[in-house]
Design an enzyme around this catalytic site. Structure first.
Site, PDB file in Angstrom:
ATOM      1  N   THR A   1       0.863  -1.182   0.000  1.00  0.00           N
ATOM      2  CA  THR A   1       0.000   0.000   0.000  1.00  0.00           C
ATOM      3  C   THR A   1       0.898   1.230   0.000  1.00  0.00           C
ATOM      4  OG1 THR A   1      -1.792  -1.094   1.184  1.00  0.00           O
ATOM      5  CG2 THR A   1      -1.655   1.297   1.443  1.00  0.00           C
TER       6      THR A   1
ATOM      7  N   VAL B   1     -13.365  -4.397   0.779  1.00  0.00           N
ATOM      8  CA  VAL B   1     -12.816  -3.039   0.847  1.00  0.00           C
ATOM      9  C   VAL B   1     -12.034  -2.928   2.151  1.00  0.00           C
ATOM     10  CG1 VAL B   1     -13.406  -0.591   1.057  1.00  0.00           C
ATOM     11  CG2 VAL B   1     -14.640  -2.039  -0.570  1.00  0.00           C
ATOM     12  N   GLY B   2     -10.858  -2.363   2.087  1.00  0.00           N
ATOM     13  CA  GLY B   2     -10.028  -2.226   3.280  1.00  0.00           C
ATOM     14  C   GLY B   2     -10.169  -0.861   3.932  1.00  0.00           C
ATOM     15  N   ASP B   3      -9.176  -0.515   4.718  1.00  0.00           N
ATOM     16  CA  ASP B   3      -9.195   0.738   5.488  1.00  0.00           C
ATOM     17  C   ASP B   3      -8.903   1.967   4.638  1.00  0.00           C
ATOM     18  OD1 ASP B   3      -6.583  -0.563   5.216  1.00  0.00           O
ATOM     19  OD2 ASP B   3      -5.801   1.156   6.331  1.00  0.00           O
TER      20      ASP B   3
ATOM     21  N   THR C   1      -0.787   1.727   6.633  1.00  0.00           N
ATOM     22  CA  THR C   1      -0.622   0.560   5.766  1.00  0.00           C
ATOM     23  C   THR C   1      -0.591  -0.684   6.644  1.00  0.00           C
ATOM     24  OG1 THR C   1       0.975  -0.645   4.413  1.00  0.00           O
ATOM     25  CG2 THR C   1       1.871   1.105   5.788  1.00  0.00           C
ATOM     26  N   GLY C   2      -1.291  -1.703   6.230  1.00  0.00           N
ATOM     27  CA  GLY C   2      -1.310  -2.935   7.016  1.00  0.00           C
ATOM     28  C   GLY C   2      -2.603  -3.682   6.787  1.00  0.00           C
TER      29      GLY C   2
ATOM     30  N   GLY D   1      -6.081  -4.068   6.769  1.00  0.00           N
ATOM     31  CA  GLY D   1      -7.101  -3.032   6.821  1.00  0.00           C
ATOM     32  C   GLY D   1      -8.196  -3.272   7.836  1.00  0.00           C
TER      33      GLY D   1
HETATM   34  N1  GLY Z   1      -4.366  -1.591   4.123  1.00  0.00           N
HETATM   35  C1  GLY Z   1      -4.777  -2.059   2.881  1.00  0.00           C
HETATM   36  C2  GLY Z   1      -5.858  -3.013   2.934  1.00  0.00           C
HETATM   37  O1  GLY Z   1      -6.062  -3.684   3.938  1.00  0.00           O
HETATM   38  O2  GLY Z   1      -6.582  -3.122   1.984  1.00  0.00           O
END
Ligand code: GLY
Length: 302
Positions: free
Chosen positions: A173, A202-204, A224-225, A227
């Site tokens: 990310t 969908v992530g964070d 980043t990580g 989500g």
């Molecule tokens: N941090 C990116 C995701 O989890 O999609």
């Protein structure tokens, strides 16, 4: 470390600050140099805009576009493939001055999701997803991009690994946080999500306060990580809000500690109201590049 002067162009009163990241996780050591080269290019692009009197949002978006265009990162071209073997991307931009936020989720056919996120930010909406985000892109003059051109051989191999053993390097990310010469803060983040993620996951990244947050007079952050943990802990908002009572390193530690207490991990970059850059992570590595009045640098490990 070079010492930098105060920005004088654009009527600015403060020294700009820029920090960018290319994801936290287990970045292969053999890729450190290549990733840092692109991160430095992104940092410099943002710095030039901010130092010339440009606004923080434009600088952060410019940096993220460079990272999205690099196949080395999991964003834009080079995004992770989902369970059905195609790309769905998330991105966001936040302007700390107005607290305007724009996010796009599960978008499949734009080259630079962060540019579309900025268009959303400049509309009456906060978040647009899937087909609706694509239609909005066309309305705003952002051309359709061939989804197949987003797929790299590297991500096909990673997808195969993930499907076989649920393993593989998951970092990549990208994000940028900027304070411009007028003291305005912005954060931008972009991702292809997790390898082999469910279609529609969908992530964070596109959610306000989870993967990105910026608030005038306080600070801005991009994460980043994993989500799901960033969403459940509102990690970026948590880190920036913690600046009310903590120094930035402690604020980052506390947000990452909250993620860890839920079982997740990741990393975050931050700029505080004094235009100082910071980063922290609780993964094996995290690649960043930064520049502020104290100096500049780039590293994949502390
Ligand atoms: N941090 C990116 C995701 O989890 O999609």
């Amino acid at each position: 470390m070079p010492r930098l002067g105060w920005a004088s162009s654009g009527g600015g009163k403060v020294a700009p600050a820029v920090i960018v990241h290319g994801g936290a996780g287990a970045v292969p050591q053999g890729e450190f140099a290549d990733r840092l080269e692109v991160l430095i290019e992104a940092r410099q692009a943002a710095w030039q805009i901010a130092a010339a009197g440009g606004d923080a949002v434009s600088a952060a978006v410019a940096a993220v576009v460079i990272l999205e265009d690099s196949p080395l990162f999991n964003a834009g071209t080079g995004s992770a493939l989902n369970r059905d073997g195609f790309v769905e991307m998330d991105a966001a931009v936040m302007d700390g001055e107005s607290r305007a936020f724009g996010g796009v989720a599960a978008v499949r056919d734009v080259k630079n999701p962060v540019v579309l996120a900025r268009e959303v930010m400049n509309s009456e909406h906060v978040l647009l997803a899937c087909e609706g985000a694509s239609r909005f892109a066309r309305e705003r003059g952002i051309p359709a991009f061939d989804p197949a051109a987003l797929i790299t051989a590297r991500q096909i191999e990673r997808w195969r690994q993930a499907r076989r053993r649920n393993l593989g390097e998951k970092s990549g990310t990208v994000g940028a946080v900027v304070m411009d010469a007028a003291g305005r803060l912005a954060a931008a983040t972009s991702t292809g999500g997790m390898p082999d993620q469910r279609v529609g996951r969908v992530g964070d990244t596109p959610l306000p306060g989870a993967g990105s947050y910026a608030e005038a007079g306080l600070g801005a952050a991009s994460g980043t990580g994993y989500g799901e943990y960033f969403m459940r802990s509102l990690a970026a908002f948590r880190a920036v809000s913690a600046l009310r009572g903590m120094e930035p390193p402690a604020a980052l530690r506390s947000a990452l500690g909250e993620i860890a207490s839920l079982g997740g991990h990741g990393g975050m970059i931050m700029i505080d109201s004094a235009a100082r850059t910071f980063w922290d992570y609780n993964t094996e590595s995290m690649c960043t590049a930064w520049r502020d009045s104290r100096g500049e640098g780039a590293a994949c490990q502390r």
